[in-house]
Design a protein around this motif. Structure first.
Motif, mmCIF file in Angstrom:
data_model
loop_
_atom_site.group_PDB
_atom_site.id
_atom_site.type_symbol
_atom_site.label_atom_id
_atom_site.label_comp_id
_atom_site.label_asym_id
_atom_site.label_seq_id
_atom_site.Cartn_x
_atom_site.Cartn_y
_atom_site.Cartn_z
ATOM 1 N N SER A 19 14.345 -18.129 -82.837
ATOM 2 C CA SER A 19 15.136 -16.905 -81.901
ATOM 3 C C SER A 19 15.739 -16.024 -83.127
ATOM 4 C CB SER A 19 15.996 -17.505 -81.156
ATOM 5 O OG SER A 19 17.099 -18.444 -81.910
ATOM 6 N N GLU A 20 16.181 -16.535 -84.384
ATOM 7 C CA GLU A 20 16.695 -15.563 -85.327
ATOM 8 C C GLU A 20 15.845 -14.330 -85.969
ATOM 9 O OE1 GLU A 20 16.393 -19.511 -87.151
ATOM 10 O OE2 GLU A 20 16.722 -18.928 -85.363
ATOM 11 N N VAL A 21 14.511 -14.590 -85.573
ATOM 12 C CA VAL A 21 13.735 -13.412 -85.805
ATOM 13 C C VAL A 21 14.038 -12.068 -85.329
ATOM 14 C CG1 VAL A 21 11.075 -12.608 -85.525
ATOM 15 C CG2 VAL A 21 11.829 -14.968 -86.387
ATOM 16 N N VAL A 22 14.783 -12.146 -83.876
ATOM 17 C CA VAL A 22 15.140 -11.105 -83.279
ATOM 18 C C VAL A 22 15.978 -10.182 -84.225
ATOM 19 C CG1 VAL A 22 17.295 -12.058 -82.163
ATOM 20 C CG2 VAL A 22 15.915 -10.065 -81.123
ATOM 21 N N LEU A 23 16.612 -10.840 -85.284
ATOM 22 C CA LEU A 23 17.956 -10.113 -86.052
ATOM 23 C C LEU A 23 17.063 -8.929 -86.646
ATOM 24 C CD1 LEU A 23 19.739 -12.926 -87.378
ATOM 25 C CD2 LEU A 23 20.489 -11.215 -85.712
ATOM 26 N N ASP A 24 15.647 -9.114 -87.143
ATOM 27 C CA ASP A 24 14.906 -7.969 -87.611
ATOM 28 C C ASP A 24 14.881 -6.969 -86.845
ATOM 29 O OD1 ASP A 24 14.533 -9.742 -89.710
ATOM 30 O OD2 ASP A 24 12.591 -10.358 -89.209
ATOM 31 N N LEU A 25 14.950 -6.992 -85.487
ATOM 32 C CA LEU A 25 14.752 -5.695 -84.557
ATOM 33 C C LEU A 25 16.018 -5.138 -83.997
ATOM 34 C CD1 LEU A 25 12.103 -7.676 -82.230
ATOM 35 C CD2 LEU A 25 11.612 -5.951 -84.053
ATOM 36 N N LEU A 26 17.205 -5.757 -84.580
ATOM 37 C CA LEU A 26 18.516 -5.077 -84.187
ATOM 38 C C LEU A 26 19.047 -4.181 -85.305
ATOM 39 C CD1 LEU A 26 20.068 -8.347 -82.793
ATOM 40 C CD2 LEU A 26 18.543 -6.714 -81.677
ATOM 41 N N ASP A 27 19.624 -2.955 -84.622
ATOM 42 C CA ASP A 27 20.177 -2.076 -85.785
ATOM 43 C C ASP A 27 21.301 -2.741 -86.120
ATOM 44 O OD1 ASP A 27 18.375 -0.161 -85.322
ATOM 45 O OD2 ASP A 27 19.385 0.965 -83.598
ATOM 46 N N LYS A 28 22.288 -3.471 -85.678
ATOM 47 C CA LYS A 28 23.359 -3.945 -86.090
ATOM 48 C C LYS A 28 23.117 -5.359 -86.700
ATOM 49 C CE LYS A 28 26.142 -2.225 -82.184
ATOM 50 N NZ LYS A 28 26.944 -2.357 -81.068
#
Length: 137
Positions: free
Chosen positions: A109-118
């Protein structure tokens, strides 16, 4: 706020953690319950292209339709696999997340952090108790 879409299965722990992580960092995303509202063939092909992923790489292998449909056959074409995914959306691995930074299969799930602006500014605790520490500068 950044526009984010998640192809979500609420019965999946990874998908629930990814959704919670998006909410924790970014706020409420657009949620597509893909088992109820599967992507069209054109959309599935577009997502695969944006991820530079072959259909077999997005195929879930640990669900009954995989064996029932003989999807372990290495001779199946990409088109065949896509048709099976469209007929049985549970065969599409998840969660898929779309943002202006790209599209990814967010496992873990932490892969999503690459897609977030913040950035993640405070620890996030997954359902199983695993802690994701804040992003380091």
């Amino acid at each position: 706020m950044q526009d984010i879409t998640i192809y979500h299965n609420p019965n999946c722990g990874t998908s629930r953690n990814t959704l919670a992580l998006i909410r924790h960092v970014n706020g409420e995303p657009n949620i597509i319950y893909y088992l109820e509202t599967p992507p069209s063939e054109a959309k599935l092909r577009e997502l695969l292209e944006q991820m530079a992923m072959m259909p077999r790489q997005l195929l879930r292998t640990n669900v009954p339709p995989f064996a029932e449909r003989g999807l372990d056959n290495p001779d199946l074409s990409d088109d065949d696999i896509i048709q099976h995914m469209l007929a049985e959306p549970i065969l599409i691995n998840r969660p898929l997340v779309v943002s202006d930074k790209g599209v990814k299969l967010c496992r873990p799930s932490e892969v999503v952090l690459d897609l977030l602006d913040k950035p993640l500014t405070e620890p996030f605790v997954k359902e199983d108790g695993e802690v994701i520490p804040p992003n380091q500068p």
